[in-house]
Design an enzyme around this catalytic site. Sequence first.
Site, mmCIF file in Angstrom:
data_model
loop_
_atom_site.group_PDB
_atom_site.id
_atom_site.type_symbol
_atom_site.label_atom_id
_atom_site.label_comp_id
_atom_site.label_asym_id
_atom_site.label_seq_id
_atom_site.Cartn_x
_atom_site.Cartn_y
_atom_site.Cartn_z
ATOM 1 C CG ASP A 289 9.385 -23.215 23.252
ATOM 2 O OD1 ASP A 289 9.476 -22.406 22.176
ATOM 3 O OD2 ASP A 289 10.530 -23.529 23.868
HETATM 4 C C1 BGC Z 1 12.612 -21.398 22.659
HETATM 5 C C2 BGC Z 1 11.863 -20.497 23.644
HETATM 6 C C3 BGC Z 1 11.747 -18.821 22.635
HETATM 7 C C4 BGC Z 1 10.774 -19.255 21.680
HETATM 8 C C5 BGC Z 1 10.397 -18.125 20.702
HETATM 9 C C6 BGC Z 1 11.991 -21.367 21.443
HETATM 10 O O1 BGC Z 1 12.806 -22.100 20.209
HETATM 11 O O2 BGC Z 1 12.738 -22.484 22.994
HETATM 12 O O3 BGC Z 1 12.843 -20.437 24.684
HETATM 13 O O4 BGC Z 1 11.046 -18.273 23.668
HETATM 14 O O5 BGC Z 1 11.598 -20.103 20.777
HETATM 15 O O6 BGC Z 1 11.593 -17.382 20.035
#
Ligand code: BGC
Length: 732
Positions: A289
């Site tokens: 993530d």
């Molecule tokens: C979130 C994810 C997301 C990623 C990319 C993160 O902060 O937890 O769910 O896919 O950002 O945008």
Amino acid sequence: MKLNDTQKKFVEDLLSKMTLEEKVGQLNQESPSIVGGFDVPFGELIEMLTDGRISQEEFERTMANAERDYHEDDIRAGMVSSFLDSDPRKINELQKIAVEETRLGIPLIIGFDVIHGLRSVYPIAIAEAGSFDDELMEKTAQMAARESRAYGVCWNFAPMIDVARDSRWGRVSEGPGEDPFLGSRFARAKIRGLQNGVDKGESYVAACTKHYVGYSACEAGRDYNTTSMSISQLYNVYLPPFRAAMEEGACSAMASFNDLNGVPCTVNSYTLRDILKGEFGLEGFVVSDANGIKECVTHGIAEDDIDAGVKAMNAGLDMDMGTHIYYEHMLQSVKDGKVSEETLDEAVRRILSVKVWLGLFENPYVDEDVIASYEKGVPQQHTELCLKAAEESIVLLKNEGGILPLNKSAKFTLVGELADREDEVVGAWSLGWKKEECVSVRQGLEKAGAQFDYYPVCGPESNINEDELKAAIASDCDIVVAVVGEYKSMSGEASSKADITLPGCQKEMLRKLKEAGKTVVAVLMNGRPLALGWEKENIPAIVEGWHLGIEMGTAIAKVLFGDVNPSGRLSSTFSSMNGQEPLYYNHPNTGRPGSKSKFTSKYLDAPIEPCFCFGYGLSYTSFEYSDLKLTETDDEISATFTLTNTGKREGTEVAQLYMQDVCASLVRPVRELKDYARITLAAGKSRQVTLHLKKSDMGFYDNQGKYVVESGLFRIFVGGNSVDTLAAEIRI
Ligand code: BGC
């Protein structure tokens, strides 16, 4: 995701030609860095949003307007594998650099958060799961895949399939609710919708299941917080949707931010290597993530960035989102022998395999004609599907005395700031919508030809405008439709709340309207189950509208006027008050289940029963269940019953089958959903319905993660929600 032999050979040949540097480049995901207004990388911008240095609105404005650095030189140097973006023309430019200006011409995989639609935004997942309509869930995902590909996005960071039991957690909005079985059916439908176009000659994208795993079990519902649980709970509650998604061939997974039993999921080889890639057989890759690898230093599990990168890589984390740690340090870590070349090769092989499966080597570019057609508008069938999804996701929670449906020719008063906010209908994590394509509740009612005066009075954060309230009360209409709830920014990431009652002065507004003798119909717009104890007691009609997407207003109007008979059900339990959280239906039995007697599992100052239970939802007609009979074959139990529409109009019932394993070697839930079906019946009609329970699905995972099916007594329940059911017993 399955590669044929030619595709596999292509991957191996390519891998054999790559230098170590080129391999490391394949591990790196970039996103545009904002330059100008905010001269920071995307990861930090997210941090600024998270820690309040900038507001959601400032963030969105910055993202929309800021100048961006697209790291073209890094792409040219073969150091970028993936890009996070959705601007189709820019994507073509970047792709051209990757394909034409790098030594091996490996295309970029473009990832983006298309969680519940890109341009054609449909209901947030917690709402859509409540349709209990797998076909619909698949179709909306297919639509999202079509639009994503049109915009150059070929890798969707969806489905989000975290089973969420605590409504304080803001991200409950993004997933399919509290139940592992419904979550698994949702996961399967979404993977089919996103990915199966590959076999049908239709648009398809690679799905990225997230957040793997246990993220939603954050202590106290606080986002990013620590999680700890038994292995049986991990296997029985949090893993099932991921297992189901992998069985459907999901291409990738995103490791979650949280630590699970002390090991951050980013560096957790037990969950990544043993379970996901081993037991579940993921053939594609795992991405961190955003900023996840770096955060392992903050977690206190890695000494520095280099150590974090080594630990993540060795644990099976293939692609780095947002930190540059692999980019900067992995080459040296391989040279130092901290990461083996085989480990590096395995990660690169997985990433290349997904790129090959996506057909990116043959067809890396966005079709400019398709972009041009989207610039004129979205296809009408997309809008229609958004409307159908919105209609099916609405849950009628209360309808005392049959106030609803309203008579279209009778005048009423509309209140609530949210009623007039078309930018709020799209919910959290919607990024590609256009305001002019969104229908607010006010606009939906106007389009339907309704007769009403509108006074905003108050919203989730504003004070009551006394003049407007007076005017609403002074109007000669008895019925007041009040649109109340949460802004979309009140749910989603980094939006946990300790108070999940109706925010701000909205409850006060409802109270004053009620005291003035008005008959209030509350239409809720929210991203989480709210604690609705007071509203249930005091408001005669309540419609749960969630954040239903671009067609929200049209769908709400149709339900209010009875053009659509509501059929949605709750995918999550609703509490009466804050302190009941986490509250979920499929909890283990205690030795002292709550009762009137003092020394039982309960509160002194709150009920233990939900305000509205899982699976609950009313209709403008009524249904009766009778004659439940169980039959057993070698493989399954069938529950056959008669379903009768006892009301005066056609309606759709969501018939649900639950099971209880009465005595087992581990304490089992009081009820577990095992099957469901949507059944439409004309007024007065009956039908025999059979729901199924495979014997192989009657078991559970023990604390070694081993699946066991134990013989003994089972209770089977059927009904229209998780509480009001017929029951029968069977010994197997
Ligand atoms: C979130 C994810 C997301 C990623 C990319 C993160 O902060 O937890 O769910 O896919 O950002 O945008």
